[in-house]
Design a protein around this motif. Structure first.
Motif, mmCIF file in Angstrom:
data_model
loop_
_atom_site.group_PDB
_atom_site.id
_atom_site.type_symbol
_atom_site.label_atom_id
_atom_site.label_comp_id
_atom_site.label_asym_id
_atom_site.label_seq_id
_atom_site.Cartn_x
_atom_site.Cartn_y
_atom_site.Cartn_z
ATOM 1 N N ALA A 53 0.828 -1.211 0.000
ATOM 2 C CA ALA A 53 0.000 0.000 0.000
ATOM 3 C C ALA A 53 0.858 1.254 0.000
ATOM 4 N N SER A 54 1.994 1.206 0.693
ATOM 5 C CA SER A 54 2.861 2.389 0.759
ATOM 6 C C SER A 54 3.539 2.645 -0.585
ATOM 7 N N ILE A 55 3.813 1.575 -1.344
ATOM 8 C CA ILE A 55 4.404 1.743 -2.675
ATOM 9 C C ILE A 55 3.402 2.400 -3.618
ATOM 10 N N GLU A 56 2.147 2.010 -3.494
ATOM 11 C CA GLU A 56 1.106 2.633 -4.300
ATOM 12 C C GLU A 56 0.962 4.108 -3.931
ATOM 13 N N ALA A 57 1.062 4.431 -2.635
ATOM 14 C CA ALA A 57 0.990 5.817 -2.189
ATOM 15 C C ALA A 57 2.174 6.620 -2.717
ATOM 16 N N LEU A 62 4.142 11.074 -6.903
ATOM 17 C CA LEU A 62 5.119 11.478 -7.904
ATOM 18 C C LEU A 62 4.429 11.886 -9.200
ATOM 19 N N ALA A 63 5.010 12.859 -9.876
ATOM 20 C CA ALA A 63 4.445 13.342 -11.140
ATOM 21 C C ALA A 63 5.448 13.127 -12.269
ATOM 22 N N GLY A 64 5.055 12.349 -13.265
ATOM 23 C CA GLY A 64 5.909 12.129 -14.433
ATOM 24 C C GLY A 64 5.676 13.197 -15.468
ATOM 25 N N PRO A 65 6.161 13.007 -16.670
ATOM 26 C CA PRO A 65 6.886 11.808 -17.087
ATOM 27 C C PRO A 65 8.370 11.873 -16.721
ATOM 28 N N PHE A 66 8.976 10.685 -16.603
ATOM 29 C CA PHE A 66 10.405 10.567 -16.383
ATOM 30 C C PHE A 66 11.010 9.815 -17.563
ATOM 31 N N HIS A 67 12.206 10.226 -17.951
ATOM 32 C CA HIS A 67 12.914 9.536 -19.031
ATOM 33 C C HIS A 67 13.852 8.464 -18.485
ATOM 34 N N LEU A 68 14.238 8.612 -17.231
ATOM 35 C CA LEU A 68 15.125 7.641 -16.590
ATOM 36 C C LEU A 68 14.642 7.383 -15.181
ATOM 37 N N PRO A 106 10.615 -4.501 -5.498
ATOM 38 C CA PRO A 106 10.976 -3.879 -6.776
ATOM 39 C C PRO A 106 9.962 -4.148 -7.890
ATOM 40 N N ALA A 107 9.334 -5.327 -7.882
ATOM 41 C CA ALA A 107 8.307 -5.608 -8.891
ATOM 42 C C ALA A 107 7.109 -4.687 -8.703
ATOM 43 N N LEU A 108 6.745 -4.407 -7.456
ATOM 44 C CA LEU A 108 5.632 -3.498 -7.200
ATOM 45 C C LEU A 108 6.001 -2.056 -7.549
ATOM 46 N N LEU A 109 7.260 -1.683 -7.330
ATOM 47 C CA LEU A 109 7.712 -0.362 -7.787
ATOM 48 C C LEU A 109 7.558 -0.257 -9.299
ATOM 49 N N LEU A 110 7.944 -1.304 -9.995
ATOM 50 C CA LEU A 110 7.826 -1.317 -11.453
ATOM 51 C C LEU A 110 6.356 -1.234 -11.869
ATOM 52 N N ARG A 111 5.513 -1.980 -11.177
ATOM 53 C CA ARG A 111 4.086 -1.961 -11.501
ATOM 54 C C ARG A 111 3.497 -0.564 -11.371
ATOM 55 N N HIS A 112 3.788 0.096 -10.259
ATOM 56 C CA HIS A 112 3.124 1.366 -9.967
ATOM 57 C C HIS A 112 3.827 2.585 -10.567
ATOM 58 N N SER A 114 6.155 2.459 -13.432
ATOM 59 C CA SER A 114 6.454 2.433 -14.868
ATOM 60 C C SER A 114 5.465 3.255 -15.701
ATOM 61 N N PRO A 115 4.204 3.431 -15.269
ATOM 62 C CA PRO A 115 3.328 4.317 -16.031
ATOM 63 C C PRO A 115 3.815 5.768 -16.091
ATOM 64 N N LEU A 116 4.772 6.117 -15.216
ATOM 65 C CA LEU A 116 5.316 7.476 -15.229
ATOM 66 C C LEU A 116 6.436 7.647 -16.248
ATOM 67 N N LEU A 117 6.849 6.558 -16.921
ATOM 68 C CA LEU A 117 7.870 6.675 -17.960
ATOM 69 C C LEU A 117 7.310 7.409 -19.177
ATOM 70 N N ALA A 118 8.149 8.229 -19.800
ATOM 71 C CA ALA A 118 7.748 8.933 -21.022
ATOM 72 C C ALA A 118 7.313 7.921 -22.080
ATOM 73 N N ARG A 119 6.305 8.269 -22.849
ATOM 74 C CA ARG A 119 5.752 7.323 -23.813
ATOM 75 C C ARG A 119 6.394 7.399 -25.189
ATOM 76 N N ALA A 120 6.432 8.579 -25.772
ATOM 77 C CA ALA A 120 6.825 8.696 -27.178
ATOM 78 C C ALA A 120 8.292 9.064 -27.343
ATOM 79 N N GLU A 121 9.063 8.983 -26.259
ATOM 80 C CA GLU A 121 10.488 9.314 -26.298
ATOM 81 C C GLU A 121 11.277 8.158 -25.689
ATOM 82 N N ARG A 122 12.572 8.157 -25.938
ATOM 83 C CA ARG A 122 13.434 7.154 -25.322
ATOM 84 C C ARG A 122 13.348 7.279 -23.807
#
Length: 229
Positions: A53-57, A62-68, A106-112, A114-122
């Motif tokens: 629950a804390s990982i989801e919080a 956090l506000a994306g997008p992030f490139h790295l 780490p898998a839950l970090l990736l789940r929650h 990764s949607p903050l990764l930039a979409r149309a850029e590297r």
């Protein structure tokens, strides 16, 4: 980071650790990086790898997008227990703890996140792994829980990379072996000749710069050498 867009944004999870802090400092020194967001256990909200629950919080704060995104979390010694040297030392509670911190969290970090990764850029999801997580490269045995957790982590990264590529074809997912680095995690086990964190991080960022999106995760060390899964 020449391969990322000028003005790229970076997120470093586990920024209070030796390697995480070195990532933050090195990225802050990159004139092409517009901002680096450091994430520690208490910032921007309290969270814990063993608390879903804390990982989801955390993701909501956090506000994306992030490139790295760099996930520098992980632990070798947990609840006062170091790595097992013999099969007779294997303990169910210790195995579960290592999996929780080094794979499930780490898998839950990736789940929650990764949607903050930039979409149309590297973009890049870079997760610190370990050479001992390689099943093929296991030549010495021992370290049962840590090895198993890192092998599980690598499988989770590989599976997520395949799915992530469908929505973000320019994304790179990498499992990183930083080498033997002077840190609190490795201090009881470090041999002479260990690198300083900034050396390892400089190498890892240089390697990340060279990786192409393949729709698969890539397991590499700080010198750019491929590691067998």
């Amino acid at each position: 980071m020449q391969s990322l867009p000028d003005g790229y944004r970076a997120l470093v999870i586990g920024a209070s650790g030796a390697i995480g802090a070195a990532f933050v400092r090195t990225l802050q020194e990159d004139p092409r990086c517009a901002s680096v967001v450091p994430v520690t256990r208490a910032s921007p909200v309290p969270w814990d790898l063993r608390d879903p629950a804390s990982i989801e919080a955390l993701a909501s704060a956090l506000a994306g997008p992030f490139h790295l995104v760099v996930d520098a979390t992980g632990a070798l010694t947990l609840d006062g227990r170091g790595p097992e040297k013999r099969l007779q030392d294997v303990n169910a509670q210790a195995l579960a703890a290592s999996l929780a911190v080094n794979a499930i969290g780490p898998a839950l970090l990736l789940r929650h996140l990764s949607p903050l990764l930039a979409r149309a850029e590297r973009s890049m999801w870079a997760k610190l792994s370990a050479r001992v997580g390689s099943i093929e490269d296991n030549r010495k045995g021992g370290w049962y829980g840590y090895r198993a957790a890192k092998a599980a982590l690598n499988q989770l990264l590989q599976t997520a990379a395949i799915e992530l590529a469908r929505q973000r074809p320019l994304a790179v997912v990498a499992a990183l072996q930083p080498g033997t680095v002077t840190s609190r995690l490795s201090q009881p086990f470090v041999v002479e000749g260990a690198m300083e964190p900034h050396e390892a991080v400089s190498g890892l960022l240089a390697v990340l710069d060279t990786l192409s999106p393949t729709g698969r995760a890539q397991f590499v060390d700080h010198a750019g050498r491929r590691i067998p899964w």
